[in-house]
Design a protein around this motif. Structure first.
Motif, PDB file in Angstrom:
ATOM      1  N   GLU A  22       0.830  -1.213   0.000  1.00  0.00           N
ATOM      2  CA  GLU A  22       0.000   0.000   0.000  1.00  0.00           C
ATOM      3  C   GLU A  22       0.862   1.259   0.000  1.00  0.00           C
ATOM      4  OE1 GLU A  22      -2.255  -0.968   3.471  1.00  0.00           O
ATOM      5  OE2 GLU A  22      -3.778  -2.051   2.309  1.00  0.00           O
ATOM      6  N   ILE A  23       1.959   1.238   0.754  1.00  0.00           N
ATOM      7  CA  ILE A  23       2.823   2.420   0.824  1.00  0.00           C
ATOM      8  C   ILE A  23       3.568   2.611  -0.508  1.00  0.00           C
ATOM      9  CG2 ILE A  23       5.011   1.567   1.803  1.00  0.00           C
ATOM     10  CD1 ILE A  23       3.052   4.495   3.285  1.00  0.00           C
TER      11      ILE A  23
ATOM     12  N   TRP B 231       2.161   8.496   7.606  1.00  0.00           N
ATOM     13  CA  TRP B 231       0.924   7.990   7.007  1.00  0.00           C
ATOM     14  C   TRP B 231       0.292   6.950   7.920  1.00  0.00           C
ATOM     15  CZ3 TRP B 231      -1.125  10.298   2.845  1.00  0.00           C
ATOM     16  CH2 TRP B 231      -0.283  11.088   2.058  1.00  0.00           C
ATOM     17  N   GLN B 232      -1.025   7.045   8.068  1.00  0.00           N
ATOM     18  CA  GLN B 232      -1.765   6.074   8.875  1.00  0.00           C
ATOM     19  C   GLN B 232      -2.914   5.521   8.048  1.00  0.00           C
ATOM     20  OE1 GLN B 232      -2.588   7.217  13.014  1.00  0.00           O
ATOM     21  NE2 GLN B 232      -1.510   9.129  12.561  1.00  0.00           N
ATOM     22  N   LYS B 233      -3.283   4.314   8.366  1.00  0.00           N
ATOM     23  CA  LYS B 233      -4.367   3.654   7.630  1.00  0.00           C
ATOM     24  C   LYS B 233      -5.670   3.810   8.407  1.00  0.00           C
ATOM     25  CE  LYS B 233      -5.087  -0.808   5.391  1.00  0.00           C
ATOM     26  NZ  LYS B 233      -4.451  -2.121   5.181  1.00  0.00           N
TER      27      LYS B 233
ATOM     28  N   LEU C  52      -5.101   5.801   3.278  1.00  0.00           N
ATOM     29  CA  LEU C  52      -3.912   6.191   4.031  1.00  0.00           C
ATOM     30  C   LEU C  52      -4.024   7.699   4.173  1.00  0.00           C
ATOM     31  CD1 LEU C  52      -1.130   4.145   2.177  1.00  0.00           C
ATOM     32  CD2 LEU C  52      -2.042   3.702   4.464  1.00  0.00           C
TER      33      LEU C  52
END
Length: 195
Positions: A3-4, A29-31, A107
């Motif tokens: 994802e990143i 970044w946070q999900k 994200l």
């Protein structure tokens, strides 16, 4: 692709962000998962986050105070940035709601971290300028669409920008976005099938 990695690729496509500059942001970044109907940002709240949609659909809309009718202004879908642009850029209360229309995952990064990145990295400053320009262009495009384009042209443009939208959300939301009634949308869709 993780994802990143997907996010890094998208920021490279959007702003020419190189790996070194992107790496500065990775810890921030946070999900987050949103259930259908959950708000990304609400009316009168200041938008503090910029999100990247991994999957799902969001809509930005306003409510007519006299009729209580909802009017869809923007849609955001997979691999796009979701943000209340004006509120985020100016850190002022938002005039709209932004809501998840299906179960969605993003994200996101906080405005304070974005500002830190602006201060320490020229590519991130460039990104910030592009976000502001995109906000301006989105607003102008929406205004000009209603001035210069037919509902059919607006429909085709929406399909091009968000190809999966029609299978994900009720058609009345699309009618609202296009500024037409449901029967008009049905006629446009029939004409498209006939081509």
């Amino acid at each position: 692709m993780t994802e990143i990695d997907l996010l890094g690729y998208a920021l490279n496509q959007f702003a020419g962000m190189d790996e070194e500059a992107f790496a500065l942001s990775i810890p921030y970044w946070q999900k987050k998962h949103y259930r259908k109907g959950e708000f990304y940002n609400e009316y009168k709240n200041v938008c503090k986050h910029l999100g990247f949609i991994l999957d799902g659909v969001f809509r930005t809309y306003y409510v007519n105070e006299e009729t209580a009718e909802e009017k869809n202004v923007f849609f955001f879908t997979q691999n796009q940035i979701v943000v209340s642009y004006k509120s985020f850029v100016n850190q002022t209360p938002c005039n709209y709601y932004t809501e998840s229309m299906v179960d969605s995952t993003i994200l996101y990064i906080h405005i304070n971290h974005i500002n830190q990145l602006y201060a320490q990295s020229q590519p991130w400053e460039h990104f910030g300028r592009l976000v502001a320009e995109r906000a301006f262009n989105l607003a102008m495009d929406r205004a000009e669409d209603f001035l210069f384009k037919t509902p059919e042209q607006r429909y085709l443009e929406l399909i091009e920008q968000h190809p999966d939208l029609y299978n994900a959300i009720p058609l009345y939301h699309i009618s609202s976005y296009l500024g037409i009634q449901g029967p008009s949308l049905s006629r446009i869709r029939k004409r498209m099938v006939g081509r």
